[in-house]
Design a protein around this motif. Sequence first.
Motif, PDB file in Angstrom:
ATOM      1  N   HIS A 141       0.874  -1.164   0.000  1.00 46.95           N
ATOM      2  CA  HIS A 141       0.000   0.000   0.000  1.00 46.95           C
ATOM      3  C   HIS A 141       0.916   1.221   0.000  1.00 46.95           C
ATOM      4  CE1 HIS A 141      -3.801  -2.077   0.553  1.00 46.95           C
ATOM      5  NE2 HIS A 141      -3.186  -2.871   1.408  1.00 46.95           N
ATOM      6  N   GLN A 142       0.337   2.391  -0.081  1.00 51.03           N
ATOM      7  CA  GLN A 142       1.116   3.626  -0.123  1.00 51.03           C
ATOM      8  C   GLN A 142       2.018   3.742   1.114  1.00 51.03           C
ATOM      9  OE1 GLN A 142      -1.237   6.977  -1.172  1.00 51.03           O
ATOM     10  NE2 GLN A 142       0.304   8.447  -0.560  1.00 51.03           N
ATOM     11  N   THR A 143       3.270   4.092   0.868  1.00 50.46           N
ATOM     12  CA  THR A 143       4.252   4.302   1.922  1.00 50.46           C
ATOM     13  C   THR A 143       5.291   5.296   1.421  1.00 50.46           C
ATOM     14  OG1 THR A 143       5.726   3.199   3.509  1.00 50.46           O
ATOM     15  CG2 THR A 143       5.751   2.369   1.241  1.00 50.46           C
ATOM     16  N   THR A 144       6.282   5.610   2.243  1.00 50.94           N
ATOM     17  CA  THR A 144       7.304   6.557   1.807  1.00 50.94           C
ATOM     18  C   THR A 144       8.495   5.828   1.197  1.00 50.94           C
ATOM     19  OG1 THR A 144       8.482   6.585   3.922  1.00 50.94           O
ATOM     20  CG2 THR A 144       6.703   8.211   3.623  1.00 50.94           C
ATOM     21  N   GLU A 145       9.171   6.522   0.315  1.00 49.43           N
ATOM     22  CA  GLU A 145      10.400   6.001  -0.302  1.00 49.43           C
ATOM     23  C   GLU A 145      11.434   5.712   0.792  1.00 49.43           C
ATOM     24  OE1 GLU A 145      12.973   5.843  -4.071  1.00 49.43           O
ATOM     25  OE2 GLU A 145      10.830   5.977  -3.823  1.00 49.43           O
ATOM     26  N   ARG A 146      11.523   6.580   1.770  1.00 48.59           N
ATOM     27  CA  ARG A 146      12.489   6.413   2.869  1.00 48.59           C
ATOM     28  C   ARG A 146      12.255   5.073   3.581  1.00 48.59           C
ATOM     29  NH1 ARG A 146      10.999  10.473   5.256  1.00 48.59           N
ATOM     30  NH2 ARG A 146      12.400  11.983   4.319  1.00 48.59           N
ATOM     31  N   ALA A 147      11.006   4.783   3.916  1.00 48.10           N
ATOM     32  CA  ALA A 147      10.682   3.539   4.610  1.00 48.10           C
ATOM     33  C   ALA A 147      10.988   2.332   3.733  1.00 48.10           C
ATOM     34  CB  ALA A 147       9.207   3.537   5.024  1.00 48.10           C
ATOM     35  N   MET A 148      10.650   2.424   2.444  1.00 49.90           N
ATOM     36  CA  MET A 148      10.872   1.303   1.529  1.00 49.90           C
ATOM     37  C   MET A 148      12.364   1.006   1.362  1.00 49.90           C
ATOM     38  SD  MET A 148       8.575  -0.547   0.179  1.00 49.90           S
ATOM     39  CE  MET A 148       9.231  -2.095  -0.315  1.00 49.90           C
ATOM     40  N   LEU A 149      13.172   2.050   1.185  1.00 53.61           N
ATOM     41  CA  LEU A 149      14.617   1.844   1.016  1.00 53.61           C
ATOM     42  C   LEU A 149      15.248   1.299   2.293  1.00 53.61           C
ATOM     43  CD1 LEU A 149      15.596   4.979  -1.111  1.00 53.61           C
ATOM     44  CD2 LEU A 149      15.192   2.619  -1.884  1.00 53.61           C
ATOM     45  N   SER A 150      14.763   1.729   3.437  1.00 52.28           N
ATOM     46  CA  SER A 150      15.261   1.206   4.707  1.00 52.28           C
ATOM     47  C   SER A 150      14.936  -0.284   4.826  1.00 52.28           C
ATOM     48  CB  SER A 150      14.653   1.987   5.868  1.00 52.28           C
ATOM     49  OG  SER A 150      15.105   1.482   7.084  1.00 52.28           O
ATOM     50  N   ALA A 151      13.720  -0.662   4.455  1.00 53.79           N
ATOM     51  CA  ALA A 151      13.319  -2.076   4.502  1.00 53.79           C
ATOM     52  C   ALA A 151      14.181  -2.919   3.566  1.00 53.79           C
ATOM     53  CB  ALA A 151      11.839  -2.210   4.129  1.00 53.79           C
ATOM     54  N   ILE A 152      14.444  -2.413   2.373  1.00 59.95           N
ATOM     55  CA  ILE A 152      15.263  -3.171   1.420  1.00 59.95           C
ATOM     56  C   ILE A 152      16.675  -3.389   1.963  1.00 59.95           C
ATOM     57  CG2 ILE A 152      16.414  -2.993  -0.824  1.00 59.95           C
ATOM     58  CD1 ILE A 152      13.804  -2.022  -1.951  1.00 59.95           C
ATOM     59  N   GLU A 153      17.250  -2.374   2.577  1.00 62.93           N
ATOM     60  CA  GLU A 153      18.597  -2.520   3.155  1.00 62.93           C
ATOM     61  C   GLU A 153      18.613  -3.627   4.200  1.00 62.93           C
ATOM     62  OE1 GLU A 153      21.562  -1.343   2.180  1.00 62.93           O
ATOM     63  OE2 GLU A 153      20.353  -0.591   0.506  1.00 62.93           O
ATOM     64  N   LYS A 154      17.562  -3.713   5.014  1.00 61.01           N
ATOM     65  CA  LYS A 154      17.483  -4.764   6.031  1.00 61.01           C
ATOM     66  C   LYS A 154      17.265  -6.134   5.393  1.00 61.01           C
ATOM     67  CE  LYS A 154      16.085  -1.679   9.671  1.00 61.01           C
ATOM     68  NZ  LYS A 154      15.188  -1.333  10.745  1.00 61.01           N
ATOM     69  N   MET A 155      16.471  -6.187   4.321  1.00 64.04           N
ATOM     70  CA  MET A 155      16.238  -7.460   3.629  1.00 64.04           C
ATOM     71  C   MET A 155      17.519  -7.998   3.009  1.00 64.04           C
ATOM     72  SD  MET A 155      12.612  -6.805   1.743  1.00 64.04           S
ATOM     73  CE  MET A 155      11.230  -6.159   2.650  1.00 64.04           C
ATOM     74  N   LYS A 156      18.355  -7.114   2.490  1.00 59.23           N
ATOM     75  CA  LYS A 156      19.624  -7.533   1.886  1.00 59.23           C
ATOM     76  C   LYS A 156      20.510  -8.262   2.887  1.00 59.23           C
ATOM     77  CE  LYS A 156      20.134  -3.800  -1.510  1.00 59.23           C
ATOM     78  NZ  LYS A 156      20.952  -2.607  -1.840  1.00 59.23           N
ATOM     79  N   GLN A 157      20.344  -7.975   4.178  1.00 62.15           N
ATOM     80  CA  GLN A 157      21.166  -8.587   5.222  1.00 62.15           C
ATOM     81  C   GLN A 157      20.703 -10.002   5.584  1.00 62.15           C
ATOM     82  OE1 GLN A 157      23.884  -6.771   5.968  1.00 62.15           O
ATOM     83  NE2 GLN A 157      22.978  -5.325   4.536  1.00 62.15           N
ATOM     84  N   LEU A 158      19.494 -10.376   5.152  1.00 65.62           N
ATOM     85  CA  LEU A 158      18.970 -11.708   5.473  1.00 65.62           C
ATOM     86  C   LEU A 158      19.717 -12.776   4.674  1.00 65.62           C
ATOM     87  CD1 LEU A 158      15.110 -11.023   5.444  1.00 65.62           C
ATOM     88  CD2 LEU A 158      16.619 -11.202   7.449  1.00 65.62           C
ATOM     89  N   ASP A 159      20.105 -13.855   5.343  1.00 61.25           N
ATOM     90  CA  ASP A 159      20.794 -14.954   4.652  1.00 61.25           C
ATOM     91  C   ASP A 159      19.889 -15.607   3.612  1.00 61.25           C
ATOM     92  OD1 ASP A 159      23.104 -14.586   6.141  1.00 61.25           O
ATOM     93  OD2 ASP A 159      22.493 -16.027   7.694  1.00 61.25           O
ATOM     94  N   ALA A 160      18.574 -15.570   3.833  1.00 63.07           N
ATOM     95  CA  ALA A 160      17.629 -16.229   2.930  1.00 63.07           C
ATOM     96  C   ALA A 160      17.394 -15.453   1.643  1.00 63.07           C
ATOM     97  CB  ALA A 160      16.302 -16.460   3.645  1.00 63.07           C
ATOM     98  N   VAL A 161      17.734 -14.171   1.617  1.00 64.95           N
ATOM     99  CA  VAL A 161      17.568 -13.354   0.406  1.00 64.95           C
ATOM    100  C   VAL A 161      18.832 -13.530  -0.425  1.00 64.95           C
ATOM    101  CG1 VAL A 161      17.239 -11.032  -0.517  1.00 64.95           C
ATOM    102  CG2 VAL A 161      16.013 -11.742   1.551  1.00 64.95           C
ATOM    103  N   THR A 162      18.685 -14.178  -1.589  1.00 62.86           N
ATOM    104  CA  THR A 162      19.861 -14.590  -2.371  1.00 62.86           C
ATOM    105  C   THR A 162      20.292 -13.587  -3.441  1.00 62.86           C
ATOM    106  OG1 THR A 162      18.502 -15.827  -3.954  1.00 62.86           O
ATOM    107  CG2 THR A 162      19.297 -17.024  -2.000  1.00 62.86           C
TER     108      THR A 162
END
Length: 160
Positions: free
Chosen positions: A127-148
Motif C-alpha cells: 500500500h502507499q508508503t514513503t520512499e524512505r521507509a521502503m529503502l530502509s526495509a530493502i537494506e534490512k532485507m539484503k542482510q537476510l541470509d535467505a535473500v539470495t
Amino acid sequence: PLNSPVGVDDVFNAIVLEGTAVGRVTLEGRGAGAGPTASSVVSDLLDIARSHHMPTFHLPMADLANLPFAPMGSLQTAYYLRMQVLDQPGVLAQITGILSEQKISVESLLQRGQKKEGKVPVVITTHQTTERAMLSAIEKMKQLDAVTEPPQLIRMEINA
C-alpha cells in the motif's frame, strides 16, 4: 546524420531513446513545421504588442520559482518488490516482519514456482508508503541470509 535510422520529413519530429533492456526506441509524430511555426511566432508577437498575454501555467513565473522541492525520501506511493529467496520455513515471516517494522502495509504477496537450486521468487506489492521507509526495509532485507539476490523495487502509480 544521413545514415540515421530516423527519417523525418515535412512537419514530423522524432526522438530516439536507447536503453540497456529495451534497445533502440523511436518516437515519431507531427510537429509544427516551418509555416505553422512562423504563424505562431507572429501571433505571439502581435499578442505581446497588444498587451494580451497569459502567464505560463496561468501563474506568474515568480510564483513557480518559489515552490520548494520535496525530498525524494518523502515520496509517497505504492511499490512492487521482487526478490529471490531460499525456499525455507520462516523466510516470508522475516520479510514481512521487516516491512512491519517500517510501517509498510502489504497489499499482496506471491510466492510461486518451482525451486531452482532451492530458491523461489517472491513478489510483494505494498500500500502507499514513503520512499524512505521502503529503502530502509530493502537494506534490512539484503542482510537476510535467505535473500539470495538484491531485491528489485519499482514505484507504482496510484490512481486516486
